[in-house]
Design a protein around this motif. Structure first.
Motif, mmCIF file in Angstrom:
data_model
loop_
_atom_site.group_PDB
_atom_site.id
_atom_site.type_symbol
_atom_site.label_atom_id
_atom_site.label_comp_id
_atom_site.label_asym_id
_atom_site.label_seq_id
_atom_site.Cartn_x
_atom_site.Cartn_y
_atom_site.Cartn_z
ATOM 1 N N GLY A 7 0.811 -1.207 0.000
ATOM 2 C CA GLY A 7 0.000 0.000 0.000
ATOM 3 C C GLY A 7 0.844 1.257 0.000
ATOM 4 O O GLY A 7 2.064 1.220 0.172
ATOM 5 N N ALA A 8 0.176 2.382 -0.145
ATOM 6 C CA ALA A 8 0.885 3.661 -0.301
ATOM 7 C C ALA A 8 1.496 4.166 0.997
ATOM 8 O O ALA A 8 2.393 5.004 0.973
ATOM 9 C CB ALA A 8 -0.071 4.716 -0.869
ATOM 10 N N ASN A 9 1.039 3.686 2.152
ATOM 11 C CA ASN A 9 1.506 4.224 3.436
ATOM 12 C C ASN A 9 2.676 3.456 4.029
ATOM 13 O O ASN A 9 3.132 3.784 5.129
ATOM 14 C CB ASN A 9 0.351 4.236 4.442
ATOM 15 C CG ASN A 9 -0.765 5.157 4.011
ATOM 16 O OD1 ASN A 9 -0.518 6.205 3.415
ATOM 17 N ND2 ASN A 9 -2.004 4.777 4.310
ATOM 18 N N LYS A 10 3.154 2.427 3.332
ATOM 19 C CA LYS A 10 4.288 1.646 3.827
ATOM 20 C C LYS A 10 5.324 1.581 2.719
ATOM 21 O O LYS A 10 5.178 0.843 1.757
ATOM 22 C CB LYS A 10 3.844 0.244 4.256
ATOM 23 C CG LYS A 10 2.866 0.254 5.427
ATOM 24 C CD LYS A 10 2.400 -1.143 5.789
ATOM 25 C CE LYS A 10 1.416 -1.102 6.954
ATOM 26 N NZ LYS A 10 0.917 -2.454 7.313
ATOM 27 N N LYS A 11 6.376 2.383 2.873
ATOM 28 C CA LYS A 11 7.360 2.551 1.814
ATOM 29 C C LYS A 11 8.620 1.747 2.096
ATOM 30 O O LYS A 11 8.972 1.466 3.247
ATOM 31 C CB LYS A 11 7.721 4.026 1.653
ATOM 32 C CG LYS A 11 6.568 4.902 1.160
ATOM 33 C CD LYS A 11 6.144 4.519 -0.242
ATOM 34 C CE LYS A 11 5.080 5.457 -0.769
ATOM 35 N NZ LYS A 11 4.640 5.095 -2.140
ATOM 36 N N LEU A 12 9.317 1.425 1.017
ATOM 37 C CA LEU A 12 10.595 0.725 1.074
ATOM 38 C C LEU A 12 11.632 1.565 0.352
ATOM 39 O O LEU A 12 11.398 1.992 -0.778
ATOM 40 C CB LEU A 12 10.465 -0.649 0.408
ATOM 41 C CG LEU A 12 11.747 -1.427 0.154
ATOM 42 C CD1 LEU A 12 12.257 -2.040 1.455
ATOM 43 C CD2 LEU A 12 11.512 -2.524 -0.883
ATOM 44 N N SER A 13 12.750 1.833 0.998
ATOM 45 C CA SER A 13 13.830 2.586 0.376
ATOM 46 C C SER A 13 15.105 1.757 0.440
ATOM 47 O O SER A 13 15.453 1.214 1.496
ATOM 48 C CB SER A 13 14.054 3.931 1.081
ATOM 49 O OG SER A 13 12.900 4.749 0.961
ATOM 50 N N ILE A 14 15.808 1.649 -0.685
ATOM 51 C CA ILE A 14 16.997 0.809 -0.787
ATOM 52 C C ILE A 14 18.197 1.671 -1.149
ATOM 53 O O ILE A 14 18.138 2.493 -2.064
ATOM 54 C CB ILE A 14 16.807 -0.298 -1.843
ATOM 55 C CG1 ILE A 14 15.684 -1.252 -1.416
ATOM 56 C CG2 ILE A 14 18.098 -1.069 -2.069
ATOM 57 C CD1 ILE A 14 15.377 -2.330 -2.423
ATOM 58 N N GLU A 15 19.290 1.482 -0.428
ATOM 59 C CA GLU A 15 20.570 2.116 -0.747
ATOM 60 C C GLU A 15 21.512 1.030 -1.260
ATOM 61 O O GLU A 15 21.982 0.185 -0.495
ATOM 62 C CB GLU A 15 21.170 2.794 0.484
ATOM 63 C CG GLU A 15 22.507 3.447 0.211
ATOM 64 C CD GLU A 15 23.178 3.960 1.480
ATOM 65 O OE1 GLU A 15 24.202 4.666 1.363
ATOM 66 O OE2 GLU A 15 22.680 3.641 2.581
ATOM 67 N N ASP A 16 21.763 1.042 -2.554
ATOM 68 C CA ASP A 16 22.662 0.061 -3.169
ATOM 69 C C ASP A 16 24.098 0.512 -2.956
ATOM 70 O O ASP A 16 24.520 1.557 -3.441
ATOM 71 C CB ASP A 16 22.346 -0.057 -4.663
ATOM 72 C CG ASP A 16 23.098 -1.206 -5.316
ATOM 73 O OD1 ASP A 16 23.973 -1.815 -4.662
ATOM 74 O OD2 ASP A 16 22.807 -1.509 -6.493
ATOM 75 N N LEU A 17 24.880 -0.282 -2.230
ATOM 76 C CA LEU A 17 26.257 0.084 -1.900
ATOM 77 C C LEU A 17 27.252 -0.342 -2.968
ATOM 78 O O LEU A 17 28.462 -0.136 -2.810
ATOM 79 C CB LEU A 17 26.643 -0.537 -0.553
ATOM 80 C CG LEU A 17 25.741 -0.134 0.624
ATOM 81 C CD1 LEU A 17 26.196 -0.805 1.903
ATOM 82 C CD2 LEU A 17 25.702 1.373 0.792
ATOM 83 N N GLN A 18 26.780 -0.951 -4.039
ATOM 84 C CA GLN A 18 27.622 -1.341 -5.169
ATOM 85 C C GLN A 18 28.725 -2.329 -4.784
ATOM 86 O O GLN A 18 29.762 -2.408 -5.451
ATOM 87 C CB GLN A 18 28.258 -0.095 -5.817
ATOM 88 C CG GLN A 18 27.263 0.950 -6.289
ATOM 89 C CD GLN A 18 26.344 0.417 -7.399
ATOM 90 O OE1 GLN A 18 26.786 -0.293 -8.289
ATOM 91 N NE2 GLN A 18 25.068 0.769 -7.328
ATOM 92 N N GLY B 116 23.520 -14.392 -2.706
ATOM 93 C CA GLY B 116 24.852 -13.815 -2.605
ATOM 94 C C GLY B 116 24.886 -12.344 -2.261
ATOM 95 O O GLY B 116 25.966 -11.779 -2.077
ATOM 96 N N VAL B 117 23.729 -11.696 -2.152
ATOM 97 C CA VAL B 117 23.664 -10.278 -1.799
ATOM 98 C C VAL B 117 23.356 -10.151 -0.315
ATOM 99 O O VAL B 117 22.516 -10.866 0.222
ATOM 100 C CB VAL B 117 22.598 -9.546 -2.634
ATOM 101 C CG1 VAL B 117 22.471 -8.093 -2.201
ATOM 102 C CG2 VAL B 117 22.948 -9.619 -4.116
#
Length: 243
Positions: A161-172, A203-204
């Protein structure tokens, strides 16, 4: 999908349209086929993940590879207070029937509780329909995700839903950090922590997993002004300064 009955009745030519026996025969044959078609459609609807319940959800779980039984014990905060039956209720055998198992021999005449349905078993690690539905959707994401961050954002919004967000920081470096914004329940948080929800490529590594409640506001970030990240120049910060 078959058309409705009126559609086919209108196809009868004018020569037979006012013949009562012919039209009655056509209606009988069409009703038989339409009833079968409606039954099939109802079966399909019953197994849509948003409509399914109890046994249908169990079957969907088997198809995608997830079950109600967890591999960890949820905390008391996640499952609520456990209310045990009184000794009198247990001894009566009415509310909680007692059965005796003849095998194995060492357990003969051992009383066992049985008979209360999953809907009344909110305690423990047997999931109710709403949480299990979330796990099924999450497993579908894990099975279909192609590994891109943008696609994962879209899939996450569709499930949570719109009120539960996911943010990802890819460290490469074959690892990433995750920030989860919104009001997640304690059980949802524990399912996420135990890798039941967020997909992770083989593996990640996930370095940091953080839950942040922002009351619908974006996280503070310099030089950003998006729905997820905003800094001093964002619209809500300007409104706060104005007050």
């Amino acid at each position: 999908m078959m058309q409705n009955l009126d559609y086919y009745k209108r196809l009868v030519t004018s020569e037979y349209r006012h013949s009562p026996r012919f039209t009655a025969m056509v209606q009988k044959l069409l009703s038989y086929g339409l009833d079968i078609d409606n039954s099939i459609n109802n079966m399909l609807l019953a197994f849509e993940v948003d409509n399914a319940s109890t046994a249908q959800l169990d079957i969907l779980g088997q198809i995608v590879g997830v079950g109600r039984q967890l591999k960890f014990e949820p905390s008391a905060a996640a499952i609520g207070e456990v209310i045990c039956p009184s000794p009198a209720e247990m001894a009566s055998g009415e509310v909680y029937p007692i059965i005796y198992t003849p095998t194995p021999d060492k357990l003969a005449s051992t009383p066992m509780l049985t008979g209360y349905p999953p809907a009344e078993m909110g305690e423990g690690n047997l999931l109710d329909d709403e949480v299990f539905r979330l796990m099924i959707k999450a497993r579908i994401i894990q099975n279909t995700w192609k590994g891109t961050i943008g696609e994962l954002y879209d899939l996450w919004d569709a499930v949570m839903g719109a009120n539960k967000k996911l943010s990802i920081e890819d460290l490469q470096d074959m690892s990433y950090n995750i920030v989860l914004q919104g009001d997640y329940t304690q059980l949802e948080e524990e399912l996420i922590i135990h890798a039941y929800v967020i997909p992770k490529p083989e593996g990640v590594r996930i370095n940091v997993l953080t839950f942040v409640s922002t009351d619908g506001l974006p996280l503070f970030s310099y030089d950003y002004n998006t729905m997820r990240y905003s800094g001093y120049e964002s619209h809500w910060a300007e409104a706060e300064k104005g007050n």
